[in-house]
Design a protein around this motif. Structure first.
Motif, PDB file in Angstrom:
ATOM      1  N   LYS A 196      64.106  40.120  29.073  1.00  0.00           N
ATOM      2  CA  LYS A 196      64.632  41.186  28.217  1.00  0.00           C
ATOM      3  C   LYS A 196      65.292  40.671  26.940  1.00  0.00           C
ATOM      4  N   LYS A 197      64.849  39.494  26.488  1.00  0.00           N
ATOM      5  CA  LYS A 197      65.427  38.917  25.278  1.00  0.00           C
ATOM      6  C   LYS A 197      64.387  38.679  24.191  1.00  0.00           C
ATOM      7  N   ALA A 198      63.245  39.306  24.314  1.00  0.00           N
ATOM      8  CA  ALA A 198      62.208  39.165  23.289  1.00  0.00           C
ATOM      9  C   ALA A 198      61.286  40.373  23.322  1.00  0.00           C
ATOM     10  N   LEU A 199      60.768  40.737  22.145  1.00  0.00           N
ATOM     11  CA  LEU A 199      59.796  41.816  21.998  1.00  0.00           C
ATOM     12  C   LEU A 199      58.604  41.297  21.208  1.00  0.00           C
ATOM     13  N   LYS A 200      57.417  41.783  21.567  1.00  0.00           N
ATOM     14  CA  LYS A 200      56.200  41.324  20.892  1.00  0.00           C
ATOM     15  C   LYS A 200      55.287  42.504  20.600  1.00  0.00           C
ATOM     16  N   LEU A 201      54.809  42.552  19.360  1.00  0.00           N
ATOM     17  CA  LEU A 201      53.843  43.565  18.942  1.00  0.00           C
ATOM     18  C   LEU A 201      52.610  42.860  18.400  1.00  0.00           C
ATOM     19  N   GLU A 202      51.439  43.238  18.904  1.00  0.00           N
ATOM     20  CA  GLU A 202      50.180  42.714  18.396  1.00  0.00           C
ATOM     21  C   GLU A 202      49.346  43.881  17.902  1.00  0.00           C
ATOM     22  N   ALA A 203      48.757  43.724  16.713  1.00  0.00           N
ATOM     23  CA  ALA A 203      47.996  44.827  16.134  1.00  0.00           C
ATOM     24  C   ALA A 203      46.946  44.313  15.166  1.00  0.00           C
ATOM     25  N   ASP A 204      45.880  45.105  15.009  1.00  0.00           N
ATOM     26  CA  ASP A 204      44.942  44.844  13.921  1.00  0.00           C
ATOM     27  C   ASP A 204      45.630  45.240  12.626  1.00  0.00           C
ATOM     28  N   ILE A 205      45.516  44.409  11.608  1.00  0.00           N
ATOM     29  CA  ILE A 205      46.152  44.711  10.333  1.00  0.00           C
ATOM     30  C   ILE A 205      45.652  46.045   9.782  1.00  0.00           C
ATOM     31  N   LEU A 206      44.385  46.329   9.994  1.00  0.00           N
ATOM     32  CA  LEU A 206      43.842  47.596   9.512  1.00  0.00           C
ATOM     33  C   LEU A 206      44.534  48.776  10.184  1.00  0.00           C
ATOM     34  N   ASP A 207      44.876  48.661  11.459  1.00  0.00           N
ATOM     35  CA  ASP A 207      45.578  49.740  12.153  1.00  0.00           C
ATOM     36  C   ASP A 207      46.968  49.974  11.558  1.00  0.00           C
ATOM     37  N   LEU A 208      47.601  48.907  11.070  1.00  0.00           N
ATOM     38  CA  LEU A 208      48.905  49.056  10.441  1.00  0.00           C
ATOM     39  C   LEU A 208      48.774  49.698   9.066  1.00  0.00           C
ATOM     40  N   ILE A 209      47.753  49.294   8.313  1.00  0.00           N
ATOM     41  CA  ILE A 209      47.522  49.873   6.990  1.00  0.00           C
ATOM     42  C   ILE A 209      47.301  51.375   7.100  1.00  0.00           C
ATOM     43  N   LEU A 210      46.520  51.772   8.106  1.00  0.00           N
ATOM     44  CA  LEU A 210      46.182  53.188   8.290  1.00  0.00           C
ATOM     45  C   LEU A 210      47.190  53.915   9.179  1.00  0.00           C
ATOM     46  N   GLN A 211      48.203  53.182   9.641  1.00  0.00           N
ATOM     47  CA  GLN A 211      49.254  53.694  10.520  1.00  0.00           C
ATOM     48  C   GLN A 211      48.716  54.290  11.823  1.00  0.00           C
ATOM     49  N   LYS A 212      47.653  53.696  12.322  1.00  0.00           N
ATOM     50  CA  LYS A 212      47.184  54.055  13.654  1.00  0.00           C
ATOM     51  C   LYS A 212      48.107  53.446  14.713  1.00  0.00           C
ATOM     52  N   LYS A 213      48.791  52.398  14.311  1.00  0.00           N
ATOM     53  CA  LYS A 213      49.801  51.786  15.176  1.00  0.00           C
ATOM     54  C   LYS A 213      51.086  51.666  14.359  1.00  0.00           C
ATOM     55  N   GLN A 214      52.192  52.110  14.948  1.00  0.00           N
ATOM     56  CA  GLN A 214      53.463  52.139  14.232  1.00  0.00           C
ATOM     57  C   GLN A 214      54.247  50.848  14.441  1.00  0.00           C
ATOM     58  N   ILE A 215      54.931  50.426  13.385  1.00  0.00           N
ATOM     59  CA  ILE A 215      55.677  49.175  13.447  1.00  0.00           C
ATOM     60  C   ILE A 215      57.176  49.405  13.619  1.00  0.00           C
ATOM     61  N   GLN A 216      57.646  50.601  13.295  1.00  0.00           N
ATOM     62  CA  GLN A 216      59.088  50.843  13.348  1.00  0.00           C
ATOM     63  C   GLN A 216      59.588  50.846  14.791  1.00  0.00           C
ATOM     64  N   ASN A 217      60.835  50.389  14.931  1.00  0.00           N
ATOM     65  CA  ASN A 217      61.420  50.305  16.268  1.00  0.00           C
ATOM     66  C   ASN A 217      62.918  50.148  16.135  1.00  0.00           C
ATOM     67  N   THR A 218      63.674  50.869  16.942  1.00  0.00           N
ATOM     68  CA  THR A 218      65.122  50.695  17.001  1.00  0.00           C
ATOM     69  C   THR A 218      65.466  50.131  18.366  1.00  0.00           C
ATOM     70  N   ILE A 219      66.116  48.974  18.354  1.00  0.00           N
ATOM     71  CA  ILE A 219      66.443  48.256  19.590  1.00  0.00           C
ATOM     72  C   ILE A 219      67.933  48.311  19.830  1.00  0.00           C
ATOM     73  N   LEU A 220      68.329  48.696  21.027  1.00  0.00           N
ATOM     74  CA  LEU A 220      69.737  48.664  21.426  1.00  0.00           C
ATOM     75  C   LEU A 220      69.930  47.544  22.423  1.00  0.00           C
ATOM     76  N   PHE A 221      71.084  46.857  22.311  1.00  0.00           N
ATOM     77  CA  PHE A 221      71.362  45.695  23.163  1.00  0.00           C
ATOM     78  C   PHE A 221      72.454  46.004  24.186  1.00  0.00           C
ATOM     79  N   GLN A 222      72.439  45.229  25.254  1.00  0.00           N
ATOM     80  CA  GLN A 222      73.442  45.386  26.308  1.00  0.00           C
ATOM     81  C   GLN A 222      74.847  45.096  25.754  1.00  0.00           C
TER      82      GLN A 222
END
Length: 222
Positions: A196-222
């Motif tokens: 619980k000390k790391a996050l990973k996102l993998e995506a095709d760059i084209l999906d990010l350009i077209l926003q088929k996959k979202q990059i935004q994220n709000t992380i709360l910690f213990q």
């Protein structure tokens, strides 16, 4: 077209003359908000093709940058980052045998990275559409946010078929490592590590350009 080829941190045109390239965006954040930022552009899967392209003057009507031009661009970016308050220990490496370029630095607070990107944009190292307000953190609320970026679909739609093919197979990976344990996140596309000390996102760059996959994220910690 040139702005769309600068969607990510550094403008290294040679790497974007082939679709087989990867971008690794990595941030390591300590509990006090300090940390390390690293970006790696990796086109080693296309090194044979790029070696041939590098000997040409132009390809598809575009000027092929020479090794010295790329080195100058990287060194200029490093100099600008070094001059950004809160950023230190700026390092670069350039492997022209495998076409891997790396830039890393330490920051006092993660917003320093935003300021460094703003400076790169002001000096035309980055294209005008590159997002610069990438991260924000609230230590009191134990929260870190990967901010939303705008869609570039309209720009992509204006490209020629040959230019669009540049993004086929191109990959983007975001790794965020923390000293504190993650309590929750708003984007479950990011994979949480077992500790619980790391996050990973993998995506095709084209999906990010077209926003088929979202990059935004709000992380709360213990």
């Amino acid at each position: 077209m040139k702005n769309c080829l600068r969607l990510f941190l550094l403008c290294i045109p040679l790497l974007f003359l082939t679709s087989c390239f990867d971008i690794l965006d990595k941030v390591n954040v300590k509990a006090d908000g300090t940390g390390e930022y690293t970006i790696i552009l990796n086109a080693s899967k296309s090194k044979t093709r790029l070696a041939s392209i590098s000997k040409m003057e132009t390809i598809n009507g575009k000027k092929v940058p020479k090794k010295a031009e790329i080195e100058n661009k990287i060194n200029e970016a490093a100099k600008i980052f070094k001059g950004t308050p809160g950023i230190s220990n700026v390092k670069t490496s350039m492997d022209f045998d495998n076409y891997i370029i790396k830039l890393s630095c330490n920051f006092k607070k993660i917003e320093n990275i935003n300021a460094g990107l703003e400076k790169l944009k002001a000096q035309n190292i980055l294209g005008k559409m590159v997002p610069t307000q990438v991260y924000s953190q609230n230590l009191e609320k134990k929260a870190l946010t990967r901010n939303k970026v705008n869609t570039f679909k309209a720009d992509y739609d204006k490209m020629s078929k040959a230019d669009k093919e540049v993004f086929n197979g191109a990959k983007y990976t975001s790794i965020m490592q923390f000293e504190s344990s993650v309590k929750s996140q708003t984007n479950n596309t990011y994979v949480l590590s077992p500790n619980k000390k790391a996050l990973k996102l993998e995506a095709d760059i084209l999906d990010l350009i077209l926003q088929k996959k979202q990059i935004q994220n709000t992380i709360l910690f213990q």
